[in-house]
Write an enzyme that holds these catalytic residues in place. Structure first.
Site, PDB file in Angstrom:
ATOM      1  N   LYS A  66       0.876  -1.178   0.000  1.00 21.05           N
ATOM      2  CA  LYS A  66       0.000   0.000   0.000  1.00 21.05           C
ATOM      3  C   LYS A  66       0.911   1.226   0.000  1.00 21.05           C
ATOM      4  O   LYS A  66       1.931   1.238   0.703  1.00 21.05           O
ATOM      5  CB  LYS A  66      -0.893  -0.027   1.243  1.00 21.05           C
ATOM      6  CG  LYS A  66      -1.878   1.126   1.321  1.00 21.05           C
ATOM      7  CD  LYS A  66      -2.834   0.986   2.512  1.00 21.05           C
ATOM      8  CE  LYS A  66      -3.831   2.122   2.590  1.00 21.05           C
ATOM      9  NZ  LYS A  66      -4.799   1.991   3.698  1.00 21.05           N
TER      10      LYS A  66
ATOM     11  N   SER B  49      -9.780   2.272   2.812  1.00 20.01           N
ATOM     12  CA  SER B  49      -8.875   3.004   1.968  1.00 20.01           C
ATOM     13  C   SER B  49      -7.882   2.108   1.231  1.00 20.01           C
ATOM     14  O   SER B  49      -7.264   2.547   0.273  1.00 20.01           O
ATOM     15  CB  SER B  49      -8.081   4.013   2.815  1.00 20.01           C
ATOM     16  OG  SER B  49      -7.263   3.336   3.748  1.00 20.01           O
TER      17      SER B  49
ATOM     18  N   SER C 211     -10.200  -0.096   6.996  1.00 24.10           N
ATOM     19  CA  SER C 211      -9.613  -0.047   5.653  1.00 24.10           C
ATOM     20  C   SER C 211      -8.923  -1.297   5.140  1.00 24.10           C
ATOM     21  O   SER C 211      -8.542  -1.344   3.968  1.00 24.10           O
ATOM     22  CB  SER C 211      -8.631   1.111   5.558  1.00 24.10           C
ATOM     23  OG  SER C 211      -9.343   2.293   5.377  1.00 24.10           O
TER      24      SER C 211
END
Ligand code: GLN
Length: 483
Positions: free
Chosen positions: A75, A150, A174
């Site tokens: 990420k 997210s 998330s």
């Protein structure tokens, strides 16, 4: 090769069925082919091929670890030496970190091959991956819908087999929420289990990194590498890390499952309730006992979180001032102009909204009414969980109120967007671990089941998830066009 799980790929590399270089080429080609999903912000092709070659040598020399030669994507919230780290923001579009996050460093040490950096909501604020400066990520199950946020790039990339595993971070859901909406497995560890060093801070008392994979057995392998004390993170917890794979096959006979009536009551739509009921029945067949529990303060989780998280974010994001790193506005006339224009031009709408809310909640006169009150609610929610987990081994519930919604559908209504976190946020406030696993489909879109455990009971969660995955095949489904 891309259809295989991490566990299978590790075996394939060991038995010489394919090399890490072949594997890496195959995934890089898929990333190019499915670029329209917008799952990656940066693809590190050259670096990946180099690490793959090194991994093949290490495999040949016999001192390889399970992750040696395995493709992974990070990420873009984790700092990576020599590779741009944007956190999904224009603010960091030009930022290359001078060091690796501890998590990244650990995967590098294990010989994993980083394919690139994954798209995400700006500074991890969002529930749909639509707030990224780099554009929305598309859900491979239906490209007109969101992947969740997210960590939407991570979930979409694993679901579309553009990597075999990815990291995510979970401040209010998330990891679990995009995992659920994309039909993959995502584990949010106990707060403090995984180092936050080099993970760009959103709300420091809630943020936690974790694995996103096809199944629980793969998540166990990833977590083994991620977990552990880090002296560079003052909130990292110094407890021994168990062998996460060792307990995967423990029997679930006698497992006590609590179902909070607040999760299964009026707010839950019928399709979702019916799908989860089938999943819970599967657990009964495996020998688990189910009982209804009550956690009366759960309903306060969203308002408490949306005071605490913005408050912490307003402090954390004050470091982006146009002076030290990140975006700087052109021709500032004085210092105030430099600050305001750099921040004004580089932060997106949602980030600004959070900073405003947080600054307001922390200001003199409002601190007691908002921030302090939210902290008290946080305590009450933790107590609810503590009481419940004294009586049951795990708590189960939905991850999301609905399956993936349409791109653009909730962007003009922040409250509606915040409500999509209703089943995940309380767990972060309490600091507990929880996993989301694929548990069926509603009109061809994936549904997740959430399993919440006691502090540091990640091994138990992985065991409970793995046993279900041995008798169901939801986690084997691949979206059309990505098989
Ligand atoms: N949707 C929540 C938020 O926007 C949670 C995001 C997260 O876990 N990073 O704050």
């Amino acid at each position: 090769m891309h259809t295989k799980t991490l566990t299978e790929l590790a075996q394939g590399l060991r038995s010489g069925k394919f090399s890490s270089l072949e594997l890496t080429h195959a995934f890089l080609a898929r990333i190019k082919q499915h670029q329209y999903l917008n799952a990656y912000i940066t693809v590190t092709e050259e670096q990946a091929l180099q690490s793959a070659k090194a991994a093949d040598q290490r495999l040949a020399s016999g001192n390889a670890e399970l992750l040696t030669g395995i493709p992974i994507a990070q990420k873009d919230i984790f700092c990576t030496l020599d590779v741009k780290t944007t956190c999904g923001s224009k603010m960091l579009d030009n930022f290359t970190a001078p060091y690796n996050a501890t998590v990244v460093e650990k995967f590098n040490q294990a010989g994993a091959v980083m394919l690139g950096k994954l798209n995400m909501d700006e500074f991890a604020m969002g529930s749909s991956n639509e707030t990224s400066y780099y554009g929305a990520v598309k859900n491979p199950w239906n490209i007109n819908t969101v992947p969740g946020g997210s960590s939407g790039g991570s979930a979409a990339a694993v679901a579309a087999r553009l990597t075999v595993c990815a990291t995510g971070t979970d401040t209010g859901g998330s990891i679990r929420q995009p995992a659920a909406l994309c039909g993959i497995t995502g584990l949010k560890p106990t707060y403090g289990r995984v180092s936050r060093y080099g993970m760009i801070a959103y709300a420091s008392s809630l943020d936690q990194g974790g694995p996103m994979t096809q199944n629980a057995a793969d998540a166990a392998i990833m977590l083994q590498t991620m977990a552990g004390f880090d002296e560079k993170d003052s909130t990292s917890v110094d407890l021994p890390v168990p062998d996460y794979r060792a307990g995967l096959n423990n029997s679930l006979a006698g497992l006590k499952i609590g179902l909070p009536k607040e999760f299964f009551g009026d707010g839950l739509n019928n399709d979702m309730a019916a799908t989860l009921e089938i999943a819970i029945n599967e657990y009964k067949k495996l020998g688990a006992e189910v009982k209804e529990i009550s956690m009366p303060n759960l309903k306060l989780a969203i308002p408490a979180y949306y005071v605490i998280a913005p408050a912490e974010c307003s402090a954390n994001l004050s470091r982006f001032d146009g002076v030290r790193y990140g975006y700087r506005c052109k021709n500032p006339v004085d210092l105030a102009d430099l600050y305001t224009r750099s921040r004004g031009e580089a932060f997106g709408k949602e980030v600004k909204r959070r900073i405003l809310m947080g600054t307001y909640a922390l200001s003199t006169g409002y601190y007691d009414a908002y921030y302090l009150k939210a902290q008290k609610i946080r305590r009450l929610i933790s107590e609810d969980f503590k009481k419940a987990l004294a009586d049951v081994d795990v708590i189960m519930g939905p991850v999301t109120p609905t399956t993936a919604f349409g791109i653009g559908e909730k962007m003009d209504d922040p409250i509606e967007m915040y409500l999509s976190d209703i089943y995940t946020i309380a767990i972060n406030l309490a600091g507990l671990p929880a996993i989301s696993i694929p548990a069926g489909f509603i009109r061809d879109m994936p549904v997740g089941l959430q399993i919440i455990g006691n502090y540091f009971a990640e091994d138990r969660l992985l065991n409970v998830a793995h046993q279900y995955q041995k008798v169901t095949n939801w986690h084997h489904h691949t979206p059309k066009g990505f098989e």
